[in-house]
Write a protein that holds these residues in place. Structure first.
Motif, PDB file in Angstrom:
ATOM      1  N   TYR A  45       0.044  10.587   5.075  1.00 53.53           N
ATOM      2  CA  TYR A  45      -0.119   9.136   5.080  1.00 53.53           C
ATOM      3  C   TYR A  45       0.692   8.462   3.920  1.00 53.53           C
ATOM      4  N   HIS A  46       1.593   6.888   4.090  1.00 52.25           N
ATOM      5  CA  HIS A  46       2.604   6.481   2.891  1.00 52.25           C
ATOM      6  C   HIS A  46       0.765   6.034   2.346  1.00 52.25           C
ATOM      7  N   THR A  47       1.365   5.521   1.253  1.00 54.10           N
ATOM      8  CA  THR A  47      -0.245   5.113  -0.010  1.00 54.10           C
ATOM      9  C   THR A  47       0.758   4.486  -1.029  1.00 54.10           C
ATOM     10  N   PRO A  48       0.257   3.689  -1.297  1.00 54.22           N
ATOM     11  CA  PRO A  48       0.767   2.426  -2.755  1.00 54.22           C
ATOM     12  C   PRO A  48       0.926   3.518  -3.942  1.00 54.22           C
ATOM     13  N   ALA A  49       1.822   3.638  -4.610  1.00 53.61           N
ATOM     14  CA  ALA A  49       1.678   4.079  -6.054  1.00 53.61           C
ATOM     15  C   ALA A  49       0.181   4.057  -7.005  1.00 53.61           C
ATOM     16  N   PHE A  50      -0.466   4.640  -6.806  1.00 50.26           N
ATOM     17  CA  PHE A  50      -1.489   4.273  -9.167  1.00 50.26           C
ATOM     18  C   PHE A  50      -1.180   4.849  -9.714  1.00 50.26           C
ATOM     19  N   ARG A 145     -11.367   6.058  -3.795  1.00 47.56           N
ATOM     20  CA  ARG A 145     -10.100   6.018  -3.450  1.00 47.56           C
ATOM     21  C   ARG A 145      -9.706   6.327  -2.129  1.00 47.56           C
ATOM     22  N   ALA A 146      -9.019   5.093  -1.995  1.00 48.95           N
ATOM     23  CA  ALA A 146      -8.690   4.995   0.100  1.00 48.95           C
ATOM     24  C   ALA A 146      -7.624   6.055   0.184  1.00 48.95           C
ATOM     25  N   PHE A 147      -7.010   6.327  -0.662  1.00 48.53           N
ATOM     26  CA  PHE A 147      -5.812   7.167  -0.751  1.00 48.53           C
ATOM     27  C   PHE A 147      -6.223   9.134  -0.136  1.00 48.53           C
ATOM     28  N   VAL A 148      -7.460   9.095  -1.453  1.00 46.08           N
ATOM     29  CA  VAL A 148      -8.253  10.436  -1.090  1.00 46.08           C
ATOM     30  C   VAL A 148      -9.128  10.654   0.351  1.00 46.08           C
ATOM     31  N   LEU A 149     -10.249   9.228   0.201  1.00 41.21           N
ATOM     32  CA  LEU A 149     -11.125   9.561   1.644  1.00 41.21           C
ATOM     33  C   LEU A 149     -10.456   9.365   1.849  1.00 41.21           C
ATOM     34  N   PRO A 176     -13.118  -0.871  -0.367  1.00 44.97           N
ATOM     35  CA  PRO A 176     -12.710  -2.867   0.351  1.00 44.97           C
ATOM     36  C   PRO A 176     -11.736  -2.167   1.869  1.00 44.97           C
ATOM     37  N   GLU A 177     -11.517  -3.289   2.565  1.00 41.62           N
ATOM     38  CA  GLU A 177     -11.051  -3.208   3.434  1.00 41.62           C
ATOM     39  C   GLU A 177      -9.292  -3.006   3.268  1.00 41.62           C
ATOM     40  N   ALA A 178      -9.237  -3.936   1.664  1.00 41.69           N
ATOM     41  CA  ALA A 178      -7.226  -3.853   1.403  1.00 41.69           C
ATOM     42  C   ALA A 178      -6.972  -2.693   1.394  1.00 41.69           C
ATOM     43  N   GLU A 179      -8.032  -1.970   0.729  1.00 39.88           N
ATOM     44  CA  GLU A 179      -7.714  -0.573   0.025  1.00 39.88           C
ATOM     45  C   GLU A 179      -7.490   0.223   1.384  1.00 39.88           C
TER      46      GLU A 179
END
Length: 187
Positions: A45-50, A145-149, A176-179
């Motif tokens: 997945y591409h995910t925004p930097a955190f 964290r959506a990028f983990v879940l 949240p849906e946006a995440e």
């Protein structure tokens, strides 16, 4: 005896092996070379930097593996693989060639409930500046964290958090849906 680990994989810098997608594939190969059996691997997945604005987007994934290692051995092996891929620990939550986070080890809670709760409830500002000096499992911020879940939902949707009592699928529904929509599958 084999143990089931959930691992989050990520990176946003080019490693000696190549760009993040190549690095993640190489990390999976290194896990196998160290004795891990890959039970499931999520798509990338591409995910925004955190935190936001912290460099280029990441490539993230998750793996469910079985291993003969102790929790301490698992951490050592994961960190050795990161180092082999050029990981430098310059700044907490900084940019990196590879991040291998142990999300869970069987259903263990380490080191204890009180320590886990302290780290789980630590404000984000404090999390950025503090690093635990011992292994904390399950990962104290996985539920945030959506990028983990999102990738974990591909490999272990029914895994139940031993403290929170909720499945990965349930934890993901609470994000949240946006995440969640910012985590984009790489085709």
């Amino acid at each position: 005896m084999n143990h089931i680990l959930l691992i989050a994989l990520g990176g946003n810098l080019t490693s000696p092996k190549g760009p993040p997608q190549v690095t993640l594939r190489e990390a999976v190969a290194a896990l196998k070379k160290n004795g891990a059996v890959i039970r499931a691997l999520s798509p990338f997945y591409h995910t925004p930097a955190f935190p936001a604005g912290n460099g280029p987007d990441y490539v993230n994934a998750a793996a469910k593996i079985s291993v003969p290692w102790s929790p301490t051995q698992a951490l050592e092996i994961l960190q050795a693989i990161e180092a082999d891929m050029g990981r430098e620990r310059v700044r907490r939550w900084g940019q990196r060639t590879l991040d291998l986070d142990m999300i869970s080890y069987d259903d263990l809670v380490l080191p204890d409930l009180k320590t886990h709760q302290t780290w789980r409830e630590l404000p984000v500002e404090a999390q950025i500046n503090r690093t635990p000096d011992e292994l904390i499992l399950p990962h104290p911020r996985l539920q945030d964290r959506a990028f983990v879940l999102v990738p974990l939902a591909d490999v272990a949707p029914d895994w139940v958090h031993p403290i929170l009592g909720e499945s990965i699928k349930s934890l993901l529904e609470a994000v949240p849906e946006a995440e969640k929509s910012a985590v984009r599958r790489i085709e």
